[in-house]
Design a protein around this motif. Structure first.
Motif, mmCIF file in Angstrom:
data_model
loop_
_atom_site.group_PDB
_atom_site.id
_atom_site.type_symbol
_atom_site.label_atom_id
_atom_site.label_comp_id
_atom_site.label_asym_id
_atom_site.label_seq_id
_atom_site.Cartn_x
_atom_site.Cartn_y
_atom_site.Cartn_z
ATOM 1 N N MET A 284 32.031 26.120 51.220
ATOM 2 C CA MET A 284 33.344 26.911 50.826
ATOM 3 C C MET A 284 33.001 28.499 51.325
ATOM 4 N N GLY A 285 34.197 29.005 51.761
ATOM 5 C CA GLY A 285 34.219 30.402 52.313
ATOM 6 C C GLY A 285 35.551 31.072 52.148
ATOM 7 N N PHE A 286 35.376 32.190 52.046
ATOM 8 C CA PHE A 286 36.687 33.327 51.817
ATOM 9 C C PHE A 286 36.849 34.273 52.770
ATOM 10 N N ASN A 287 37.963 34.544 53.294
ATOM 11 C CA ASN A 287 38.128 35.612 54.327
ATOM 12 C C ASN A 287 38.420 36.869 53.754
ATOM 13 N N LYS A 288 37.375 37.590 53.931
ATOM 14 C CA LYS A 288 37.202 38.887 53.330
ATOM 15 C C LYS A 288 38.297 39.846 53.981
ATOM 16 N N GLY A 289 38.492 39.828 55.031
ATOM 17 C CA GLY A 289 39.367 40.356 55.637
ATOM 18 C C GLY A 289 40.889 40.354 54.961
ATOM 19 N N LYS A 290 41.280 39.010 54.560
ATOM 20 C CA LYS A 290 42.708 38.555 53.857
ATOM 21 C C LYS A 290 42.475 39.315 52.390
ATOM 22 N N ILE A 291 41.208 39.184 52.031
ATOM 23 C CA ILE A 291 41.186 39.860 50.559
ATOM 24 C C ILE A 291 41.376 41.493 50.700
ATOM 25 N N GLU A 292 40.859 41.944 51.758
ATOM 26 C CA GLU A 292 41.115 43.523 51.812
ATOM 27 C C GLU A 292 42.548 43.752 52.057
ATOM 28 N N ILE A 293 43.303 42.878 52.730
ATOM 29 C CA ILE A 293 44.823 43.109 52.755
ATOM 30 C C ILE A 293 45.509 42.859 51.457
ATOM 31 N N ALA A 294 44.994 41.972 50.711
ATOM 32 C CA ALA A 294 45.711 41.587 49.397
ATOM 33 C C ALA A 294 45.449 43.047 48.664
ATOM 34 N N ASP B 275 42.083 47.791 41.540
ATOM 35 C CA ASP B 275 40.880 48.615 41.632
ATOM 36 C C ASP B 275 39.629 48.016 42.563
ATOM 37 N N HIS B 276 40.123 46.957 43.541
ATOM 38 C CA HIS B 276 39.397 46.253 44.409
ATOM 39 C C HIS B 276 38.331 45.362 43.798
ATOM 40 N N LYS B 277 38.687 44.551 42.814
ATOM 41 C CA LYS B 277 37.792 43.683 42.318
ATOM 42 C C LYS B 277 38.370 42.358 42.263
ATOM 43 N N ALA B 278 37.493 41.570 42.670
ATOM 44 C CA ALA B 278 37.990 40.087 42.653
ATOM 45 C C ALA B 278 37.122 39.226 41.580
ATOM 46 N N ARG B 279 37.782 38.285 40.991
ATOM 47 C CA ARG B 279 37.300 37.603 39.766
ATOM 48 C C ARG B 279 37.586 36.238 39.958
ATOM 49 N N VAL B 280 36.918 35.139 39.408
ATOM 50 C CA VAL B 280 37.282 33.757 39.305
ATOM 51 C C VAL B 280 36.961 33.274 38.132
ATOM 52 N N VAL B 281 38.049 32.467 37.479
ATOM 53 C CA VAL B 281 37.897 31.792 36.379
ATOM 54 C C VAL B 281 38.020 30.191 36.804
ATOM 55 N N CYS B 282 36.949 29.466 36.174
ATOM 56 C CA CYS B 282 36.729 28.249 36.888
ATOM 57 C C CYS B 282 35.894 27.248 35.938
ATOM 58 N N THR B 283 35.984 26.238 36.405
ATOM 59 C CA THR B 283 35.000 24.904 35.656
ATOM 60 C C THR B 283 33.638 25.335 35.949
ATOM 61 N N PRO B 284 32.752 24.831 34.999
ATOM 62 C CA PRO B 284 31.202 25.049 35.364
ATOM 63 C C PRO B 284 30.694 24.493 36.604
ATOM 64 N N ILE B 285 31.252 23.424 36.725
ATOM 65 C CA ILE B 285 30.640 22.622 37.920
ATOM 66 C C ILE B 285 31.012 23.257 39.195
ATOM 67 N N ASP B 286 32.229 24.107 39.311
ATOM 68 C CA ASP B 286 32.480 24.881 40.464
ATOM 69 C C ASP B 286 32.246 26.244 40.709
ATOM 70 N N ALA B 287 31.422 26.829 39.487
ATOM 71 C CA ALA B 287 30.935 28.117 39.509
ATOM 72 C C ALA B 287 29.954 28.265 40.644
ATOM 73 N N ASN B 288 28.781 27.784 40.901
ATOM 74 C CA ASN B 288 27.919 27.896 42.135
ATOM 75 C C ASN B 288 28.517 28.172 43.239
ATOM 76 N N GLY B 289 29.534 27.373 43.468
ATOM 77 C CA GLY B 289 29.970 27.518 44.809
ATOM 78 C C GLY B 289 30.893 28.861 45.214
ATOM 79 N N TYR B 290 31.491 29.349 44.017
ATOM 80 C CA TYR B 290 32.111 30.461 44.038
ATOM 81 C C TYR B 290 31.083 31.730 44.342
ATOM 82 N N VAL B 291 30.052 31.480 43.395
ATOM 83 C CA VAL B 291 29.048 32.608 43.551
ATOM 84 C C VAL B 291 28.484 32.584 44.973
ATOM 85 N N MET B 292 28.206 31.449 45.626
ATOM 86 C CA MET B 292 27.434 31.376 46.745
ATOM 87 C C MET B 292 28.249 32.177 48.114
#
Length: 395
Positions: free
Chosen positions: A1-11, A57-74
């Motif tokens: 799992m990976g996120f494009n931080k450049g796209k998040i900055e555009i957001a 305010d340039h904050k990113a959060r996730v609400v997800c199932t417990p089984i998905d949480a570690n993937g987003y943390v990483m």
């Protein structure tokens, strides 16, 4: 799992520009119910109910199932990963209550399919969460945010599109040694597809219509693939073709002229039409700068070509390209009923958006149209490969 931080900055930039406090990208089992912008932000998919939450305010959060949480943390892309122990709605309501946004943008749109990924069911769940939060907030369309997040390409994305365009151009050049009078349009179609399969590329649009091949007078035109039509000496042959390479698309058109036995060059009227289309593209590219509108750029090419006596073509000058050939968002279009919407042709364009430029005109030898892929730069558009400057002459 990976996120494009450049796209998040555009957001974040888009949230600020549009005065939006919170943008929620939400879904579940996105492999079966796609969310188009998710593929732009990440290489992951939603499995259980998930909400990606971006705030001004340039904050990113996730609400997800417990089984998905570690993937987003990483991913190290989020300030907070909040798994919901029981209820997605209750946990999302807690986040909304803490942030207290004056407005929340969601991915629905009447006119932009790339910004319309939110399902009705998920929309209803988010509305329940808003109600439970007891926050007085306005729910609005995220169309303007998605337009920028999807439309403004990172340099990495531009490089991937460019590689796809380069490989497409190689196949077009190889076709010069293959296309001959007496062939059927379907033979040319098979040549291009054989090259795609041999090289392991994907198709920018459905294989059944890619490439489009049109030859001479009377050949069916439009999104029809390759008709059962014989290529004759004295015909112009138009091929509209695009591939997908490393997840990004190309979409270009090239023109071939089938020399008659007594010819060493195309007829003057055919060459004049080619130069009109070519030069209209060059003028439009020069005008394609940040801050101009799609209608303005369309008018530059359209006015030039029609002032030379050619009819106005029944399509836009160009559309955005990216993950797919038609990448959504603003286009370079005329002021006609099917295009006449401010968000489509009258909104300002941004640096690093990628477009096609594709006018076309009729000639005595058949329809003549070119298509180039460009990226918006500060001083005008950059061609991703050199534009076609002369007809490809086929003996």
């Amino acid at each position: 799992m990976g996120f494009n931080k450049g796209k998040i900055e555009i957001a974040y930039r888009s949230l600020e520009q549009n005065d939006v406090d919170m943008w929620i990208v939400a879904g579940q089992e996105s492999a079966t119910k796609s969310e188009p912008v998710l593929d732009i932000l990440s290489d992951t998919e939603f499995i259980g109910k998930t909400a990606l939450i971006f705030t001004k305010d340039h904050k990113a959060r996730v609400v997800c199932t417990p089984i998905d949480a570690n993937g987003y943390v990483m991913t190290n892309a989020f300030d907070e990963v909040r798994p919901f122990p029981i209820s997605f709605v209750d946990t999302l309501a807690e986040v909304i209550a803490e942030v207290k946004p004056k407005n929340i943008a969601l991915d629905y749109s009447k006119n932009n399919p790339s910004a319309d990924g939110l399902s009705v069911g998920m929309y209803q769940l988010i509305q329940e969460a808003v109600k439970k939060s007891n926050v007085e907030t306005e729910v609005i369309s995220a169309e303007k945010i998605v337009t920028l997040v999807r439309g403004i390409k990172t340099e990495e994305e531009i490089e991937k599109i460019k590689r796809a365009v380069i490989e497409t151009e190689i196949i077009f050049n190889d076709a010069k040694e293959y296309i001959r009078a007496g062939m059927n349009c379907q033979d040319v179609y098979r040549f291009f597809q054989n090259e795609v399969e041999r090289k392991g590329f994907g198709y920018s649009w459905p294989k059944s219509q890619n490439p489009g091949v049109v030859s001479g007078i009377g050949c069916p035109q439009g999104h029809v693939g390759a008709p059962d039509f014989v290529i004759k000496k004295g015909d112009v042959v138009n091929v509209d073709f695009g591939i997908v390479l490393d997840g990004y698309a190309s979409d270009i058109q090239r023109m071939y002229y089938m020399l008659k036995d007594d010819e060493t060059d195309a007829p003057e009227d055919v060459k004049a039409a080619f130069y009109a289309v070519r030069d209209g593209i060059l003028l439009a590219a020069k005008a394609l700068k940040p801050g101009v509108t799609g209608n303005y750029v369309d008018s530059i090419a359209r006015d030039y070509i029609t002032n030379l006596g050619y009819p106005s073509w029944n399509a836009a000058l160009g559309h955005q390209i990216g993950k797919v050939a038609h990448d959504g968002g603003p286009i370079l279009g005329p002021r006609r009923p099917r295009y006449n919407r401010p968000e489509l042709i009258d909104s300002p364009l941004y640096e690093n958006m990628c477009f096609t430029l594709e006018p076309g005109v009729p000639t005595s030898a058949g329809r003549l149209g070119l298509e180039e892929d460009v990226v918006v730069r500060k001083d005008g558009a950059e061609f991703l490969v050199p534009p076609q400057m002369e007809l490809y002459l086929i003996k």
